[in-house]
Design an enzyme around this catalytic site. Structure first.
Site, PDB file in Angstrom:
ATOM      1  N   LEU A 165     -11.199   3.049  12.650  1.00  0.00           N
ATOM      2  CA  LEU A 165     -10.468   2.300  11.631  1.00  0.00           C
ATOM      3  C   LEU A 165     -11.326   1.997  10.404  1.00  0.00           C
ATOM      4  CD1 LEU A 165      -8.790  -0.310  14.048  1.00  0.00           C
ATOM      5  CD2 LEU A 165      -8.055   2.030  13.512  1.00  0.00           C
TER       6      LEU A 165
ATOM      7  N   TYR B 128      -9.413   8.549  -3.496  1.00  0.00           N
ATOM      8  CA  TYR B 128      -9.213   7.892  -2.208  1.00  0.00           C
ATOM      9  C   TYR B 128      -8.354   8.765  -1.296  1.00  0.00           C
ATOM     10  CZ  TYR B 128      -7.416   4.545   1.236  1.00  0.00           C
ATOM     11  OH  TYR B 128      -7.060   3.919   2.407  1.00  0.00           O
TER      12      TYR B 128
END
Length: 374
Positions: free
Chosen positions: A54, A104
């Site tokens: 994560l 991103y």
């Protein structure tokens, strides 16, 4: 005992997942964050029976950090697994931005590709989640979550900025994300195509979100409760409460006080009526009225008393003795005039629920004594 590694364990999603996993006695949970010693990562990966990856970067100081923190870290984990000859199941939290060509999005897409390649080459089970906006407790405000920022600022009386209230957002709630991840860990994944999905996805505009949060703040004034039958409202209200200032968890209620005791409205709802707290002094009787449609439930939580009834037009008086030492709910049927008397030496405290909010224009309350019929 299964060992589960959670990278990004100190982040929003990772923290929520870690504390949930830590409740289980059949798991050992280890954590890793981007700012931890990279040397330790090898042993953590080697000792893991399942990995939730994560960790990532979404607001770096330098654009190059997208590649390092997203693509690079994922490739490192995959390389360690392959080097160690492991087929450890791997869950990665990607983003809906991975479909975009911004820095991103590109870095997240490359991270996805590394995980898919690991699955193809080793036969390991891999699960790639392109998460939309995630909201819930412990999310960092004024960072990358509009919901967290709005909840934090409105709760603290700080200004907010909405450039376009008509913008539509797709959101998933943190508990739904955690439950989905745990289902995968337990071998109960939901059907997936290329990418896994968390359900339900809530679609709502920025303006609607802000309006809801402002209504939550007003609840303390009008003593209402949000519409808990609406799934998103319920989740957003829980999120909002987690951003309350630490010195503002409590709020006062208006007590209507006289020589007999007090009556205080606690909670009002549109479709479930209202709850109030009634306090009667020793020797005091309250009530002596009846209703056509309005109905109530009385629960004495402290003291000793008696609730008396007489059907309108009848003569028989019915008595129910009540005490805080043995909790029991007493229904107040329509068509019965009723009262409640304090028979003890201390205050009689009664929780009273009514099926509708009091409307002074239509009170549906008719005064008539129980004992005398007058």
């Amino acid at each position: 005992m299964k060992t589960v590694l959670v990278t990004g364990s100190k982040g929003f999603v990772g923290r929520n997942l870690t504390v949930s996993l830590a409740q289980r006695k059949d798991l050992k949970v280890t954590g890793f964050d981007i700012d931890d010693d990279q040397i330790a990562l090898s042993s953590l990966v080697e000792g893991a029976d399942f990995i939730f990856h994560l960790a990532g970067v979404n607001r770096p100081q330098n654009v190059e950090d997208f590649t390092t923190g997203n693509t690079g870290l994922t490739q490192t984990i995959v390389s360690l697994l392959q080097k160690q000859g492991n087929k450890t199941p791997l869950v990665i939290s990607s983003s809906s931005q991975a479909a975009q060509d911004n820095p991103y999005g590109v870095s997240k897409r490359q991270a996805e590709e590394a995980v898919f390649a690991y699955g193809r080459e080793t036969g390991a089970s891999v699960y790639v989640y392109r998460l939309p906006n995630v909201f819930g407790k412990w999310c960092r405000p004024n960072y990358n979550s509009a919901v967290a920022t709005f909840c934090n600022n409105i709760a603290k009386d700080l200004p907010i900025q909405i450039n376009d209230p008509t913008v539509t957002m797709n959101l998933v709630y943190i508990d739904d994300v955690v439950n989905e991840f745990i289902a995968v860990l337990d071998g109960k994944p939901h059907p997936k195509d290329t990418f896994c999905q968390v359900q339900p996805v809530h679609t709502i505009t920025l303006g609607e979100i802000v309006a809801l949060i402002h209504s939550f703040k007003e609840i303390r004034v009008d003593r209402s409760i949000p519409d808990m039958s609406d799934s998103f409202t319920k989740k957003l209200y829980s999120t909002y409460l987690s951003y309350l200032p630490k010195d503002q968890f409590s709020y006062s209620l208006k007590m209507n006080v006289d020589d007999r005791g007090s009556f205080t409205e606690f909670i009002k709802t549109v479709d479930r009526g209202q709850v109030s707290i009634n306090i009667s002094k020793p020797g005091i009787t309250k009530g002596n009225h009846w209703h056509h449609t309005k109905n109530e439930k009385f629960l004495v939580v402290s003291g000793q008393g008696v609730i008396r009834f007489r059907q309108v037009g009848g003569d028989e008086v019915i008595e129910y003795f009540v005490t805080g030492e043995k909790l029991a709910v007493v229904d107040i049927p329509t068509g019965y005039t009723h009262n409640i008397s304090n028979m003890g030496t201390t205050d009689l405290v009664t929780v009273m629920w009514c099926n509708e909010i009091f409307d002074p224009e239509k009170p549906d309350t008719y005064f008539e004594g129980v004992e005398c019929g007058a």
